[in-house]
Design an enzyme around this catalytic site. Structure first.
Site, PDB file in Angstrom:
ATOM      1  N   ASP A 306       0.707  -1.178  -0.039  1.00  0.00           N
ATOM      2  CA  ASP A 306       0.174  -0.026   0.004  1.00  0.00           C
ATOM      3  C   ASP A 306       0.908   1.294   0.034  1.00  0.00           C
ATOM      4  O   ASP A 306       1.891   1.240   0.424  1.00  0.00           O
ATOM      5  CB  ASP A 306      -1.039  -0.220   1.438  1.00  0.00           C
ATOM      6  CG  ASP A 306      -1.518   1.063   1.078  1.00  0.00           C
ATOM      7  OD1 ASP A 306      -2.560   1.310   0.283  1.00  0.00           O
ATOM      8  OD2 ASP A 306      -1.886   1.907   2.334  1.00  0.00           O
ATOM      9  N   GLU A 353       0.870  -0.353  -4.923  1.00  0.00           N
ATOM     10  CA  GLU A 353       0.012   0.336  -5.080  1.00  0.00           C
ATOM     11  C   GLU A 353       0.559   1.618  -5.644  1.00  0.00           C
ATOM     12  O   GLU A 353       0.787   2.409  -4.531  1.00  0.00           O
ATOM     13  CB  GLU A 353      -0.763   0.500  -3.750  1.00  0.00           C
ATOM     14  CG  GLU A 353      -2.275   1.426  -3.957  1.00  0.00           C
ATOM     15  CD  GLU A 353      -1.995   2.675  -3.404  1.00  0.00           C
ATOM     16  OE1 GLU A 353      -1.790   3.561  -4.330  1.00  0.00           O
ATOM     17  OE2 GLU A 353      -1.866   2.802  -2.562  1.00  0.00           O
ATOM     18  N   ASP A 405     -10.996   2.410  -1.816  1.00  0.00           N
ATOM     19  CA  ASP A 405     -11.347   3.950  -1.425  1.00  0.00           C
ATOM     20  C   ASP A 405     -12.105   4.744  -2.591  1.00  0.00           C
ATOM     21  O   ASP A 405     -12.511   5.813  -2.256  1.00  0.00           O
ATOM     22  CB  ASP A 405      -9.759   4.455  -1.441  1.00  0.00           C
ATOM     23  CG  ASP A 405      -8.899   4.141  -0.434  1.00  0.00           C
ATOM     24  OD1 ASP A 405      -9.679   4.170   0.851  1.00  0.00           O
ATOM     25  OD2 ASP A 405      -7.746   4.371  -0.369  1.00  0.00           O
TER      26      ASP A 405
END
Length: 511
Positions: A306, A353, A405
């Site tokens: 992430d 990511e 998200d």
């Protein structure tokens, strides 16, 4: 990571996957669990031609229930321990599960789930101690090399935190907060029973998740895990390794993490997690990071990093700031971290990511490491010839309709500005009446080797099913699937699309 060179992509194949956190699994308990419902989901996913299950971080959470602000980078979340498997194994009786609070339909009630699950785990612990069976298995778990780096610290942290009413570790008595050896010894003696209970809970979690992984593997489904770049200030990791974080003498953050103004927020996102002292991490040979990756690879076949751009440079904000606007870009560890991981662990399957503000520096690091990045179709129509449009995709990438998200695709389409909607309709070549179906097909047709779709889009749900709204502190993470939505018709339709777009086939070996 592959061979003696930099990290590389997962094994080459065209495949399709579903994004679904275990908390969102359906069931009769207040929150989704990694038990029979997970197995039923895997069976449905196999019928739908899926070969990848992406989850969010699996650790215990701090305030706000965000899996990206965990209280441990190593421990598992007790909420995911299967109540039904505890009964099956004889640690609970059938009447222990009667009258279980069900929570709200379609929603995970974390507070109710936490209270109820702790009562079940306490009962299982009582039986475990009184019956005597399983002791050798727990002892073996406790003594495994994989637990040596973190289990003792986590168990003492969790026990001490509970004994102090959940207060942050920096408010504890100073000797324990700074981990004086005598204070640690006293705490371990005083809290021996609670420490042992916490070790038992982790034993149950890891054993249960190993069972889920085996069920997935038996169906040809890999698990894509998620490693948040940061951990919560009130975590076992910051308490046990405070020298690795930007803290003052009292243990409070000097600088915290976030991102500058972006697609989601005009004032940026102020996450509040303490940033790393990367020089200190380098001096210890990135040992904490190496062990963190080693542990995560016990939970998943592939690990998503992430906020990858933070390894090149991270947004560094003064702890007293109220928004992220006043931050600054500060260099991260770059390739040095990944080289250290490679030397210790060898080839490690990673995904980056790489969303947000991506500079040439970030792109260069991604290219050096050979990691697959992410393409998100919700971002594809905001500009002409966006890098997220399918004709700009590359094979070594994962394409998503949206992520955890984003809004659901139905909600996204309903809120599109006119110019963006016009680009979407022209590109999709349809009426826009079924945007989820449009974007799923576009994702599957992409040259990107892996296509991942949030389950909400498979079920064509609206904004009410959104998982997270960045910058919004409350009301996130709670969406939960309904068992009746896992239909044969949906599985059949998805499987046919997998077959049409070649996402059930191996790709030619790369040179």
């Amino acid at each position: 990571m592959t061979g003696t060179g930099p990290p590389g992509p997962p094994p080459a194949r065209r495949r399709a996957g579903v994004l679904l956190h275990p908390s969102s699994l359906p069931g009769r308990f207040p929150c989704g669990e990694a038990g029979p419902e997970a197995v039923r989901f895997l069976a449905w996913a196999q019928a739908a031609g899926q070969s990848l299950w992406q989850v969010l971080p699996l650790g215990p959470t701090a305030g706000g229930d965000s899996p990206y602000g965990g209280t441990s980078a190593f421990a598992g979340n007790p909420l995911f321990i299967s109540s039904e498997w505890l009964e099956e194994e004889g640690w609970l009786s059938p009447w222990d599960l009667t009258g279980a609070p069900s929570g709200s339909p379609g929603s995970c009630d974390f507070r109710v789930a936490a209270r109820w699950k702790e009562s079940l785990l306490r009962e299982a612990w009582r039986r475990f101690r009184s019956e005597g069976r399983g002791q050798a298995d727990l002892a073996a778990f406790r003594d495994e090399p994989g637990q040596a780096f973190w289990l003792a610290d986590w168990a003492l942290f969790a026990a001490a935190r509970r004994a102090r009413g959940g207060r942050g570790w920096w408010t504890w008595e100073a000797p324990l907060a700074r981990r004086d050896p005598d204070a640690l010894s006293r705490a371990r003696a005083e809290l021996a029973e609670e420490v042992a209970f916490e070790e038992f809970v982790q034993f149950l979690f890891f054993r249960g998740w190993a069972r889920v992984r085996a069920e997935a593997a038996a169906r040809g489904i890999q698990i894509l895990g998620d490693l948040p770049i940061y951990v919560a200030h009130d975590s076992a990791d910051v308490w046990a390794h405070r020298e690795l974080f930007a803290l003052d003498a009292a243990g409070l953050p000097e600088r915290v993490a976030g991102v500058p103004p972006d697609y989601f927020s005009a004032t940026g996102q102020l996450w509040g997690y303490p940033v790393y002292r990367w020089d200190a991490c380098a001096r210890e040979g990135y040992a904490w990071w190496i062990e963190r990756l080693r542990s995560n690879l016990r939970l998943a076949d592939v690990v998503r990093l992430d906020h990858f751009r933070g390894f090149a440079a991270f947004w560094d904000v003064g702890a007293s700031e109220t928004t992220a606007i006043g931050g600054r870009w500060t260099p991260g560890p770059g390739r040095a971290l990944f080289d250290a991981v490679r030397r210790e662990l060898g080839p490690v399957p990673l995904v980056a990511e790489d969303l947000g503000l991506i500079t040439e520096e970030v792109s260069a690091l991604l290219a050096e490491l050979g990691l697959p990045g992410m393409k998100v179709l919700h971002f594809a129509f905001s500009e002409d010839d966006s890098p997220h449009l399918p004709h700009r995709h590359v094979e070594n990438a994962l394409v998503y309709t949206g992520t955890h998200d984003n809004d659901t695709t139905r909600g996204w389409a309903a809120a599109l500005p006119a110019a963006e909607r016009a680009r979407y309709l022209e590109y999709a070549g349809g009426s826009g009446a079924d945007p989820a179906a449009d974007l799923i097909r576009i994702a599957y047709e992409s040259v990107a080797g892996t296509a991942v779709v949030p389950l909400q889009d498979v079920f064509d749900l609206g904004t009410e099913a959104r998982m997270n709204t960045p910058g919004k502190p409350e009301g996130n993470w709670a969406w939960r699937a309904r068992a009746e939505d896992f239909t044969v018709e949906r599985a059949t339709r998805l499987r046919r699309l997998v077959e049409l777009t070649g996402r059930s086939k191996e790709l030619p070996a790369s040179s």
